[in-house]
Design an enzyme around this catalytic site. Structure first.
Site, mmCIF file in Angstrom:
data_model
loop_
_atom_site.group_PDB
_atom_site.id
_atom_site.type_symbol
_atom_site.label_atom_id
_atom_site.label_comp_id
_atom_site.label_asym_id
_atom_site.label_seq_id
_atom_site.Cartn_x
_atom_site.Cartn_y
_atom_site.Cartn_z
ATOM 1 N N LYS A 1 -14.133 0.429 1.194
ATOM 2 C CA LYS A 1 -14.242 1.829 1.186
ATOM 3 C C LYS A 1 -12.691 1.235 0.676
ATOM 4 C CE LYS A 1 -12.507 5.040 4.441
ATOM 5 N NZ LYS A 1 -12.922 5.359 5.914
ATOM 6 N N ARG A 2 -11.688 0.954 0.644
ATOM 7 C CA ARG A 2 -10.458 0.388 0.138
ATOM 8 C C ARG A 2 -10.023 -0.187 -0.805
ATOM 9 N NH1 ARG A 2 -7.153 -3.817 1.005
ATOM 10 N NH2 ARG A 2 -9.327 -5.268 2.238
#
Ligand code: GLU
Length: 461
Positions: free
Chosen positions: A291-292
């Site tokens: 996600k990051r």
């Protein structure tokens, strides 16, 4: 004593488990029809792994003549993000993942939002207390933490079990005292598990997996009476008549507790298909999509990048079944709906999500479209993301369609378009506004030919 305890803990729950069961009749589906569910939690945007799962839920249910439903798993209010449930609905609709009933639609197995099913879960929790299979646990956070730290230090399994489960056998009087003192409590199962025993998960994708039996007295209702995810989804999968649970393989290790919950409740568990996580290769190493770090993790990325929903689904199909791509390349007039997916052809281990590969699939996808279709889709896209170019497109419609038609119906059709963004760059020389913008253009001219000559060849002056 169990009956009294159950009444003491759940004075407002008057329905019996039989009454609840009667509210959820059997589905009259033909033999072999699968009932699948997509159960996202509204904790943020939908990610590509969610979409991959939802895609599989949809194809497996529909090709078998079954049903796919959407259930919002919102039992963790602390992690809930405002607007996330709308994002889920929008994404499913954008990618044409069709489900038959559930959140956002009608259906007789609802409500399909777990926070609206509190009473249902409490009926079953009460029944487990009454049957002597669950109990109130009044241990405080600091007691639990102390136990956990000791267990970690001694390298033991962490959690409440065996002699750590000090509230398992409280007398009715002791429970009453706690309640009178206003002590908070959770409801835990009395796990019948044995640490020396193993269970087998007959996974439809990964084959048989041996796992240790669950020995933990898992929490089924939290202090506020809201169920844990583990309990809620077991109750729902049973009542909503799920036949096949398709989910990411990060859930494999939770299977023993899920199986035990089904067994304690006296229910048959659905079949399970745990698919491998989507991975990415970076600097020679393979890791999970993150996600990051990875913009392509969020499904909104694809829409913005001009990757059509159908093309992304072709890639998801390619990932889901190892024989899909070959079939697709050989069958020019077919769509995903014509392919028969099988669990046997699902990859067992990490599944590389490769943007380059997606790009190639997009090129093939566009090469099979008509010039008019590409023009219309690109126009829709640019009307949302690049209004200036949308205007140019409208002013040059015939020219752009003619451009897109060059070598379109050839034996080896052109593959210059990979996204809906590409038309602008690929056809710039057809558009006066771009072409005459700058005489000092830096693009490559054929050797020994002047700029004026090249323009002449292109038929522009
Ligand atoms: N709500 C869970 C999640 O978002 C779904 C897990 C499952 O499909 O059982 O990960």
């Amino acid at each position: 004593m169990n009956h009294e305890l159950a009444e003491l803990l759940f004075p407002n729950i008057n329905k019996t488990r039989e009454e609840i069961e009667a509210m959820f009749p059997d589905r009259n589906l033909k033999e072999g029809a699968m009932v699948t569910r997509f159960g996202p939690s509204p904790t943020g945007f939908l990610h590509i792994g969610n979409l991959y799962g939802a895609f599989q839920d949809s194809v497996m249910a529909h090709q078998s003549g079954g049903t796919m439903y959407l259930r919002l798993e919102d039992t963790d209010s602390k992690r809930e993000v405002e607007g996330a449930s709308d994002l889920i609905l929008n994404s499913l609709s954008h990618f044409h993942i069709s489900y038959d009933e559930g959140y956002g639609k009608e259906g007789i197995y609802g409500p399909y939002v777990q926070s609206k099913r509190k009473e249902i879960y409490q009926v079953f929790a009460k029944a487990l207390v009454e049957e002597g299979k669950a109990y109130p646990c009044f241990m405080t956070e600091s007691e639990l933490q102390e136990i956990r730290e000791g267990q970690e230090l001694r390298k033991e399994i962490t959690g409440i079990y065996g002699h750590y489960a000090v509230d398992r056998d409280l007398s009715l009087e002791e429970v009453k005292k706690h309640l009178e003192a206003g002590d908070e409590y959770v409801i835990r199962i009395k796990s019948p598990g044995n640490a020396d025993k193993q269970i087998v998960l007959h996974d439809l994708i990964k084959g048989d997996i041996l796992l240790p039996e669950n020995i933990i007295d898992e929490v089924i209702l939290k202090k506020d009476g809201i169920p844990t995810y583990h309990f809620a989804h077991v109750v729902d999968d049973h009542l909503m008549k799920t036949t096949h649970v398709i989910r990411g393989d990060e859930w494999v290790s939770s299977y023993p507790k899920h199986l035990q919950l089904f067994q304690l409740l006296g229910w048959k568990s659905p079949k399970y298909a745990h698919h491998a996580a989507l991975t990415k290769k970076e600097d020679g190493k393979v890791r999970k999509l993150s996600k990051r770090k990875d913009p392509e993790f969020s499904v909104s990325y694809y829409k913005e990048a001009g990757i059509p929903a159908e093309a992304l689904k072709l890639y998801l199909a390619t990932l889901a079944n190892t024989n899909f791509e070959e079939w697709y390349l050989q069958n020019k007039d077919k769509t995903i709906a014509d392919f028969t997916f099988s669990y046997k052809k699902c990859p067992v281990g990490g599944t590389l999500f490769d943007m380059e590969k997606l790009n190639n699939i997009c090129r093939t996808y566009f090469s099979r479209k008509t010039a008019e279709e590409i023009y219309e889709d690109a126009l829709d896209y640019n009307q949302e993301y690049n209004k200036d170019y949308a205007r140019i497109m409208e002013e040059n419609k015939d020219r752009l369609i003619a451009f897109l038609n060059i070598e379109r119906n050839a034996k080896r059709p052109r593959k210059d378009i990979a996204t809906l963004k590409d038309l602008e760059e690929e056809s710039f020389y057809m558009i006066d506004e771009y072409f005459f913008k700058d005489e000092n253009i830096t693009y490559q001219m054929p050797e020994n030919k002047t700029y004026r000559y090249t323009r002449k060849i292109w038929g522009r002056i």
